[in-house]
Design a protein around this motif. Sequence first.
Motif, PDB file in Angstrom:
ATOM      1  N   ILE A  72       4.109   7.430   0.889  1.00 29.83           N
ATOM      2  CA  ILE A  72       2.848   7.479   1.369  1.00 29.83           C
ATOM      3  C   ILE A  72       1.919   7.613   0.161  1.00 29.83           C
ATOM      4  O   ILE A  72       0.785   7.454   0.251  1.00 29.83           O
ATOM      5  CB  ILE A  72       2.828   8.685   2.231  1.00 29.83           C
ATOM      6  N   ILE A  80       0.741   5.763  13.347  1.00 30.23           N
ATOM      7  CA  ILE A  80       1.716   4.789  12.633  1.00 30.23           C
ATOM      8  C   ILE A  80       3.109   4.960  12.817  1.00 30.23           C
ATOM      9  O   ILE A  80       3.851   4.082  13.059  1.00 30.23           O
ATOM     10  CB  ILE A  80       1.427   4.749  11.169  1.00 30.23           C
ATOM     11  N   SER A 111      -5.829   7.563   3.693  1.00 29.66           N
ATOM     12  CA  SER A 111      -4.218   8.033   4.493  1.00 29.66           C
ATOM     13  C   SER A 111      -4.026   9.189   3.654  1.00 29.66           C
ATOM     14  O   SER A 111      -2.671   9.365   3.611  1.00 29.66           O
ATOM     15  CB  SER A 111      -3.397   6.857   4.008  1.00 29.66           C
ATOM     16  N   MET A 114       0.983   4.150  -1.050  1.00 29.71           N
ATOM     17  CA  MET A 114       0.234   3.666  -0.322  1.00 29.71           C
ATOM     18  C   MET A 114      -1.160   4.100  -0.325  1.00 29.71           C
ATOM     19  O   MET A 114      -2.384   3.372  -0.373  1.00 29.71           O
ATOM     20  CB  MET A 114       0.640   3.659   1.407  1.00 29.71           C
ATOM     21  N   ILE A 169      -0.292  -1.397  -1.082  1.00 26.60           N
ATOM     22  CA  ILE A 169      -0.583  -0.580   0.061  1.00 26.60           C
ATOM     23  C   ILE A 169       0.760  -0.958   0.981  1.00 26.60           C
ATOM     24  O   ILE A 169       1.267  -0.463   1.610  1.00 26.60           O
ATOM     25  CB  ILE A 169      -1.757  -1.264   0.828  1.00 26.60           C
ATOM     26  N   THR A 215      -1.755   8.900  10.394  1.00 30.63           N
ATOM     27  CA  THR A 215      -0.393   8.560  10.018  1.00 30.63           C
ATOM     28  C   THR A 215       0.702   8.681  10.957  1.00 30.63           C
ATOM     29  O   THR A 215       1.685   8.060  10.979  1.00 30.63           O
ATOM     30  CB  THR A 215      -0.031   9.673   8.669  1.00 30.63           C
ATOM     31  N   PHE A 266       3.804   1.283   2.514  1.00 29.21           N
ATOM     32  CA  PHE A 266       3.969   1.074   3.994  1.00 29.21           C
ATOM     33  C   PHE A 266       5.343   1.058   4.452  1.00 29.21           C
ATOM     34  O   PHE A 266       5.935   1.664   5.035  1.00 29.21           O
ATOM     35  CB  PHE A 266       3.124   0.166   4.471  1.00 29.21           C
TER      36      PHE A 266
END
Length: 539
Positions: free
Chosen positions: A21, A102, A62, A24, A136, A99, A140
């Motif tokens: 995280i 996702i 993010s 990303m 990124i 987040t 991810f």
Amino acid sequence: MDWQELLFNFVGGLAIFLFGIKFMSDGLQKTAGDRMRSILEKYTSNPLKGVLAGILVTALISSSTGTTVMTIGLVNAGLMTLRQAIGVIMGANIGTTLTAFIIGIKIDDYALPIIAVGVLLFLFVKQRKYQYVGQIVLGFGLLFLGLKTMSSGVKPLANLQAFHDFITDLSSNPILGAIVGTVFTVIVQSSSAAIAILQSLAYEGLIPLAGALPVLLGDNLGSTITAVFASIGATVAARRAAAFHVIFNLIGVFIFMSVMSFFIPFIAWLGDITGANIRMQIAYAHGIFNMTNTLIHLPFVTLLAILVTKVVPGQMKQLQFGAIHLDERLLSNPSVALGNATHEILRMGEFAKETLNDAVNYFFTRDEKFGKLALQKEEIVNDLDKKTTEYLVRIQQSSLSEDESARSSILMQTINDIERIGDHSENIAELAEFSVAHKVEFSEDAIKELKEMINLTDKTIGLAIAALENEDKQIAEQVLQNESEIDKMERTFRKNHISRLNKNQCSGNSGAVFLDILSNLERMGDHSKNIAQYVLYGE
């Protein structure tokens, strides 16, 4: 039960998730560049716009933590008011729910191919923008790999009676659940990670929805600790922004805890009609909590600002951020607009001079308060540089007389010289910070010489600004004389210090710092001379 395997999978999975995280988020921030900071500065004129800016920036980078810390930094620098910051922080809380949504999508099985694509782009493509995209994608994929590793690690807990008893307590005691969520988020320093772990536990059947939602509320409350840490040692306004973040989440948690008996069935019903798994149901709950909490608080932004002012008392010298003279309505009258731009440039010059004074105070007193003030004011100088330059460019798009055109060009060059004075002042603040961190000591002669050159440089900058303000050629001539004296001082003091170094009267560190400060002061003298020459010769 193999406790070592459980621990290794959980800790390792958590580490991969946090790295994913962060990786990303860094990629997103590199892709977005300074636009995120610009959005926060420009589009927060009222609380609603602040909320929208907070949502957008958090969704793009993010990280609600990143947005909140950035916001506190802008407040600390005087580039954003407390009222504006409140709106952004509320928006950041909504943006961070992305987040959880996702993670609610079950794509763990595709983590490895996603990582492979990310590595290909990140390592084997030369174009920088595609490398950022690769970063990124790689982050991810690592996020989901970490999640999958954690999930496999905690599965054996299903057979542990003590764990079952603990989860039963959580389900029957929402306050305990909220405390657990708060403490865990404080420990891992990431609400996204804490919520992801909660989603994994729930998906593996280790915690029911009734036990998960109080923990979720605690996760939101625990996320405020990062903002509190970011505000330590900052201005009163920045500490108030962090205090609002705590109060905002605390009130929200209290409200939702009081309606938990209705909230849990509602989320379960929402999950049933949408066919969502429990991961997504937790994401629904996270989104509803933050959106509802924002809607509740939004009408009371002014009252909340007053409240945090009471909670975090203290007198604060409010730096006047932003341009105050650049009235766009006057652009149709170039002569008046140029006058306004001149006033803003003079104001910018005063901030640049104050930056030098604060940097010097930091160097001699070693009080970090002055160092922070110097950096705040230098940020304001940079902000005024951009805004005044843009204003002058718009003036130049009008039909200007020959004199107005020449005046505009001179002001453009003056802005650059003042901005560079601010940069050199920042350099001195950084040298002061180095001296404090490395306990660099200077001889009495070195201190005496520095003070002599600093005093003359400070006086010369002030005279240059006065010459510009009054278009006074006599003062401008004095600036040229002072600048010549500054050059002589720089050469003489440099030789003196090298002599002291050769006699071992000073250390290598002190010698490097001393000579760097001389160089920065000499360059400030040069930029003051440039301003004086614009007044004398109009070029």
